[in-house]
Enzyme design. Structure first.
Site, PDB file in Angstrom:
ATOM      1  CB  SER A   1      57.064  57.879  82.164  1.00  0.00           C
ATOM      2  OG  SER A   1      56.963  57.059  81.079  1.00  0.00           O
TER       3      SER A   1
ATOM      4  CG  ASP B   1      62.691  52.264  83.844  1.00  0.00           C
ATOM      5  OD1 ASP B   1      62.069  51.641  83.115  1.00  0.00           O
ATOM      6  OD2 ASP B   1      62.317  53.364  83.964  1.00  0.00           O
TER       7      ASP B   1
ATOM      8  CG  HIS C   1      59.106  53.113  83.611  1.00  0.00           C
ATOM      9  ND1 HIS C   1      60.002  53.843  83.199  1.00  0.00           N
ATOM     10  CD2 HIS C   1      57.635  53.482  83.347  1.00  0.00           C
ATOM     11  CE1 HIS C   1      59.305  54.928  82.423  1.00  0.00           C
ATOM     12  NE2 HIS C   1      57.823  54.692  82.626  1.00  0.00           N
TER      13      HIS C   1
END
Length: 350
Positions: A158, A259, A291
């Protein structure tokens, strides 16, 4: 009570006097507050001594009580802030490593929307610097822990994927420019980007819609004018840094197709750009994964973890013994019931 106040007051002045407040806005704020509190305390102390000689039984004023509370509060605040400024690097080692050949190393940079995790009170430049220093430590020390300096991989998840990519690109530019560096990007075996965003210009509005307020995001990124230099996808297309681009390692980008925090298109467009400018790149898409599925839920489900399997097959590509041992490894047990994982998904901001 007076002796305690004087001690706290002295510590505050002494410790803040040794810090450069201009280096950090938060520290500057605390320094100003501490100085004001200390000055007020000293004035009150002088007045209190003269008053107590005449009226020894007079009760302490509300202002004095507040001043005392402020003085006591700033000490743990200062200590806590100093603790947060420390750089932390956790090293996870095999249970048995003595007498064995050096092991491959994965340097992992955690995510958290550039706010949670390991980057409190920092801006993007601070985060890139911290990550670069961490990588430098690994290159210069990991052999002592049984690591193979010729098989060091860099991975981020991320926001961590974005920060790690920025660190790699920036280091490549330094290296190509002949600057003195403490680690060489050309020695990174491969970069693994998990659920990362690499073009902040295209993502800022999406992040705002997802709850990362635009003003907060731009503050972390040092203003809207800095989004371009903190977007690896944009930076690598600059023809002036062709020599730096040639130093970049193999990029492997992992992303879930479901995601909604950072859409998988971010991964695809970055891969297209890297391929166009001649960087070796691969994308691995996981159908229906969100995600956090790849990083949080799937490991908690136990059993076979496809991301882990993919990473092992890449890292041990030329190590037949390691690949042969992998199927014999003990199955990972489930850590959390599926019902709770699904419930967590419904309330997770990610």
């Amino acid at each position: 009570m007076a002796s305690t106040e004087i001690a706290v007051d002295t510590i505050l002045i002494k410790e803040y006097g040794n810090e450069d407040a201009n280096q950090h806005p938060f520290l500057h704020h605390l320094t100003a507050q501490a100085a004001t509190a200390a000055a007020n305390f000293k004035r009150q102390k002088r007045h209190r001594v003269s008053r107590e000689c005449v009226l020894p039984s007079r009760r302490r004023s509300l202002g004095h009580i507040v001043s005392h509370a402020v003085a006591l509060t700033f000490l743990p605040l200062r200590l806590g802030f100093k603790f947060l400024l420390c750089l932390w690097l956790d090293i996870y080692l095999p249970k048995t490593r003595h007498g064995q050949k050096p092991k491959p190393v994965v340097v992992f940079v955690t995510g958290g929307a550039w706010i949670l995790g390991n980057f409190p009170q920092g801006t993007m430049s601070d985060m890139i610097k911290d990550v670069s220093e961490g990588i430098s430590f690994v290159f210069n020390n990991i052999e002592e822990y049984g690591g193979d300096i010729n098989r060091i991989y860099l991975m981020g998840q991320s926001a961590g994927a974005h920060i790690a990519a920025c660190a790699v690109v920036k280091q490549a530019i330094k290296e190509a420019g002949g600057e003195k560096v403490s680690w060489c990007v050309s020695r990174i075996k491969a970069y693994f980007g998990l659920s990362g965003g690499y073009n902040l210009i295209n993502l800022k509005d999406h992040f705002h819609s997802r709850g990362l307020h635009r003003s907060i995001f731009l503050s972390i990124m040092e203003g809207e004018q800095s989004l371009q230099r903190f977007s690896p996808e944009v930076v690598v297309q600059d023809p002036k840094i062709k020599d730096a681009v040639s130093l970049l390692p193999h990029f492997i980008l992992f992303h879930g197709t479901a995601d909604y925090s950072i859409p998988s298109d971010s991964c695809k467009t970055f891969a297209e750009v890297l391929e166009r400018i001649g960087v070796k790149v691969e994308t691995v898409l996981y159908k229906g994964k969100t995600h956090t599925d790849l990083f949080v839920q799937d490991p908690m489900r136990g059993g076979k973890d496809q991301l882990v399997e993919d990473l092992i097959s890449i890292i041990h590509e030329n190590d037949r013994d390691a690949l042969a041992r992998n199927p014999m490894a003990r199955q990972r047990r489930r850590l959390v019931p599926e019902l709770l994982l699904k419930l967590a998904c419904t309330v997770s901001p990610f």
